[in-house]
Design a protein around this motif. Sequence first.
Motif, mmCIF file in Angstrom:
data_model
loop_
_atom_site.group_PDB
_atom_site.id
_atom_site.type_symbol
_atom_site.label_atom_id
_atom_site.label_comp_id
_atom_site.label_asym_id
_atom_site.label_seq_id
_atom_site.Cartn_x
_atom_site.Cartn_y
_atom_site.Cartn_z
ATOM 1 N N PRO A 41 0.651 -1.326 -0.219
ATOM 2 C CA PRO A 41 -0.201 -0.639 -0.210
ATOM 3 C C PRO A 41 0.918 1.301 -0.159
ATOM 4 O O PRO A 41 -0.041 2.290 -0.672
ATOM 5 C CB PRO A 41 -0.649 -0.035 1.558
ATOM 6 C CG PRO A 41 -0.584 -1.714 1.667
ATOM 7 C CD PRO A 41 0.731 -2.127 1.219
ATOM 8 N N GLU A 42 2.223 1.156 0.366
ATOM 9 C CA GLU A 42 2.490 2.687 0.751
ATOM 10 C C GLU A 42 3.571 2.630 -0.369
ATOM 11 O O GLU A 42 3.261 3.974 -0.916
ATOM 12 C CB GLU A 42 3.740 2.436 1.818
ATOM 13 C CG GLU A 42 3.684 2.055 2.554
ATOM 14 C CD GLU A 42 3.303 0.384 3.553
ATOM 15 O OE1 GLU A 42 3.219 0.392 2.720
ATOM 16 O OE2 GLU A 42 3.164 0.719 5.130
ATOM 17 N N ARG A 43 4.280 1.773 -1.616
ATOM 18 C CA ARG A 43 3.828 2.072 -3.031
ATOM 19 C C ARG A 43 2.965 2.586 -3.713
ATOM 20 O O ARG A 43 3.434 3.407 -4.534
ATOM 21 C CB ARG A 43 4.649 0.481 -3.783
ATOM 22 C CG ARG A 43 5.180 1.189 -4.931
ATOM 23 C CD ARG A 43 6.134 1.770 -5.046
ATOM 24 N NE ARG A 43 6.255 1.482 -6.458
ATOM 25 C CZ ARG A 43 7.388 3.470 -6.963
ATOM 26 N NH1 ARG A 43 7.329 3.726 -6.098
ATOM 27 N NH2 ARG A 43 7.598 2.814 -8.351
ATOM 28 N N ILE A 44 1.956 1.779 -3.586
ATOM 29 C CA ILE A 44 0.727 2.556 -4.601
ATOM 30 C C ILE A 44 0.281 4.162 -3.902
ATOM 31 O O ILE A 44 0.471 4.727 -4.252
ATOM 32 C CB ILE A 44 -0.433 1.657 -3.924
ATOM 33 C CG1 ILE A 44 -0.482 0.120 -3.666
ATOM 34 C CG2 ILE A 44 -1.694 2.123 -4.537
ATOM 35 C CD1 ILE A 44 -1.567 -0.995 -4.134
ATOM 36 N N THR A 66 -6.587 -3.973 -8.037
ATOM 37 C CA THR A 66 -7.260 -3.933 -6.660
ATOM 38 C C THR A 66 -8.982 -3.668 -7.144
ATOM 39 O O THR A 66 -9.775 -3.391 -6.964
ATOM 40 C CB THR A 66 -7.430 -2.660 -6.111
ATOM 41 O OG1 THR A 66 -8.088 -0.900 -6.579
ATOM 42 C CG2 THR A 66 -5.490 -2.071 -5.458
ATOM 43 N N PRO A 67 -8.847 -5.235 -6.275
ATOM 44 C CA PRO A 67 -10.309 -6.145 -6.088
ATOM 45 C C PRO A 67 -11.167 -5.828 -4.865
ATOM 46 O O PRO A 67 -11.685 -5.556 -4.406
ATOM 47 C CB PRO A 67 -10.593 -7.861 -5.503
ATOM 48 C CG PRO A 67 -8.892 -7.585 -5.123
ATOM 49 C CD PRO A 67 -7.671 -7.044 -5.393
ATOM 50 N N PHE A 68 -11.638 -4.625 -5.125
ATOM 51 C CA PHE A 68 -12.097 -3.339 -3.800
ATOM 52 C C PHE A 68 -13.503 -2.904 -4.686
ATOM 53 O O PHE A 68 -13.885 -2.667 -6.298
ATOM 54 C CB PHE A 68 -12.309 -1.790 -3.827
ATOM 55 C CG PHE A 68 -10.572 -1.738 -3.311
ATOM 56 C CD1 PHE A 68 -10.071 -3.249 -2.593
ATOM 57 C CD2 PHE A 68 -9.985 -1.192 -3.503
ATOM 58 C CE1 PHE A 68 -9.392 -3.219 -1.766
ATOM 59 C CE2 PHE A 68 -8.531 -1.207 -2.972
ATOM 60 C CZ PHE A 68 -8.065 -1.993 -1.681
ATOM 61 N N PHE A 76 -9.453 2.223 1.589
ATOM 62 C CA PHE A 76 -9.027 3.292 1.115
ATOM 63 C C PHE A 76 -8.221 4.490 0.914
ATOM 64 O O PHE A 76 -7.018 5.223 0.591
ATOM 65 C CB PHE A 76 -8.266 2.109 0.188
ATOM 66 C CG PHE A 76 -6.654 1.972 -0.500
ATOM 67 C CD1 PHE A 76 -5.810 1.384 -0.032
ATOM 68 C CD2 PHE A 76 -6.304 2.485 -1.890
ATOM 69 C CE1 PHE A 76 -4.678 0.703 -0.592
ATOM 70 C CE2 PHE A 76 -4.926 2.534 -2.076
ATOM 71 C CZ PHE A 76 -4.092 1.860 -1.646
ATOM 72 N N LEU A 77 -8.952 4.998 0.143
ATOM 73 C CA LEU A 77 -9.135 6.414 -0.545
ATOM 74 C C LEU A 77 -9.237 7.175 1.155
ATOM 75 O O LEU A 77 -8.367 8.109 1.101
ATOM 76 C CB LEU A 77 -10.924 6.818 -0.774
ATOM 77 C CG LEU A 77 -10.905 7.940 -0.833
ATOM 78 C CD1 LEU A 77 -10.467 8.216 -2.272
ATOM 79 C CD2 LEU A 77 -12.122 8.260 -1.546
ATOM 80 N N LYS A 78 -8.991 6.860 1.858
ATOM 81 C CA LYS A 78 -8.987 7.707 3.317
ATOM 82 C C LYS A 78 -8.059 7.840 3.582
ATOM 83 O O LYS A 78 -7.045 9.050 4.274
ATOM 84 C CB LYS A 78 -9.887 7.018 5.303
ATOM 85 C CG LYS A 78 -11.446 7.339 4.855
ATOM 86 C CD LYS A 78 -11.787 7.191 5.960
ATOM 87 C CE LYS A 78 -13.540 7.342 5.974
ATOM 88 N NZ LYS A 78 -14.165 6.939 7.364
ATOM 89 N N PHE A 93 -8.283 6.991 -9.032
ATOM 90 C CA PHE A 93 -8.941 5.330 -8.561
ATOM 91 C C PHE A 93 -9.989 5.434 -7.582
ATOM 92 O O PHE A 93 -10.673 4.309 -8.015
ATOM 93 C CB PHE A 93 -7.807 5.253 -7.108
ATOM 94 C CG PHE A 93 -7.217 4.132 -6.199
ATOM 95 C CD1 PHE A 93 -6.548 2.897 -6.837
ATOM 96 C CD2 PHE A 93 -8.134 3.769 -5.658
ATOM 97 C CE1 PHE A 93 -6.437 2.051 -6.400
ATOM 98 C CE2 PHE A 93 -7.688 3.099 -4.465
ATOM 99 C CZ PHE A 93 -7.160 1.546 -4.719
ATOM 100 N N LEU A 94 -10.337 6.188 -7.285
ATOM 101 C CA LEU A 94 -12.007 6.865 -6.902
ATOM 102 C C LEU A 94 -12.888 5.833 -8.102
ATOM 103 O O LEU A 94 -13.967 4.616 -7.496
ATOM 104 C CB LEU A 94 -12.066 7.430 -6.207
ATOM 105 C CG LEU A 94 -13.559 7.544 -5.771
ATOM 106 C CD1 LEU A 94 -13.725 6.332 -4.283
ATOM 107 C CD2 LEU A 94 -13.916 8.955 -5.343
#
Length: 303
Positions: A41-44, A66-68, A76-78, A93-94
């Motif tokens: 996640p840090e890389r993203i 990302t399987p969201f 993840f947005l937060k 991304f959203l």
Amino acid sequence: MITNNMLQETLNMFVFLTLELTTLFLLISYLVGVLQMYIPPERIQSILSDKHGKGYIIAGFLGAITPFCSCSTIPFLKGLLRAKAGFGTMMVFLFASPLLNPIIIGLFAVTFGISVTVFYFVLAMGVSIIAGYSLEKLGFEKYIKPEAFIVPATKYCKTSCCSKAEPVSKWKQIWQTTWTDFKKVLPYLIGGIAIGSLIYGFMPTELVIQYANKDNPFAIPVAAVIGIPLYIRAEAVIPLSAALASKGMGLGAVMALIIGSAGASLTEIILLKSIFKNTLVTTFLIVILSMAMLAGYLYQFLF
């Protein structure tokens, strides 16, 4: 009147879709887990902080792996907000994540074929990038609530509950995560398959042809709007849409229904209101509905 033939067709479709989609879900989820192991996640967050042109494209493709679903994208947005990710890339991304995740693309390819899948992918990716870029240039970042950037206080465990657990193979961890995710979506998956099978077996073809055929110009916008309050997950909307298409529903309306239901939901809108002001929430809805209708009408025109 219910006949044995209707019951048999319903049962056969249910068994077929259950075996096919369960296998597909487990396989794709595991492969995505392996991929995510090499992209933490840090890389993203670091990549999404890039405000240059390539950042928008990368954000779209990161959303695609990302399987969201529409709601699980919000936590993840937060994290992206608190990591000071670029606003435009974050919005890409959203938009892209729930619409282009590997599950929905895999189900799309199996159910509707490669050409329809490529059309859907290119259009959803293109609109997501254009919308994210445009919203940043128009200054919509000011419609994020200030409290959305506040990092909650970290709680440290001071008891034996923090003791190290037995080491687990990373491959087994990925499988455990895959299986946990599968159990969470299983009710939605089975529910969607059941509804799709019942529609396939029992819904009168004449009804679908009359109200949702490709010659009805209002079928597409109605399908787009109906999809949002339905909140049908990708795992459920694909078999449901396939059943509707087999009954005569125009594929343009099917496309609009899928984008409307997968791209937004009432639950997601409520969650977004906790971090976005009403102007940005409304704009988000307009983008999703516009994308759904554009996809529907373009598909009917091109195919």
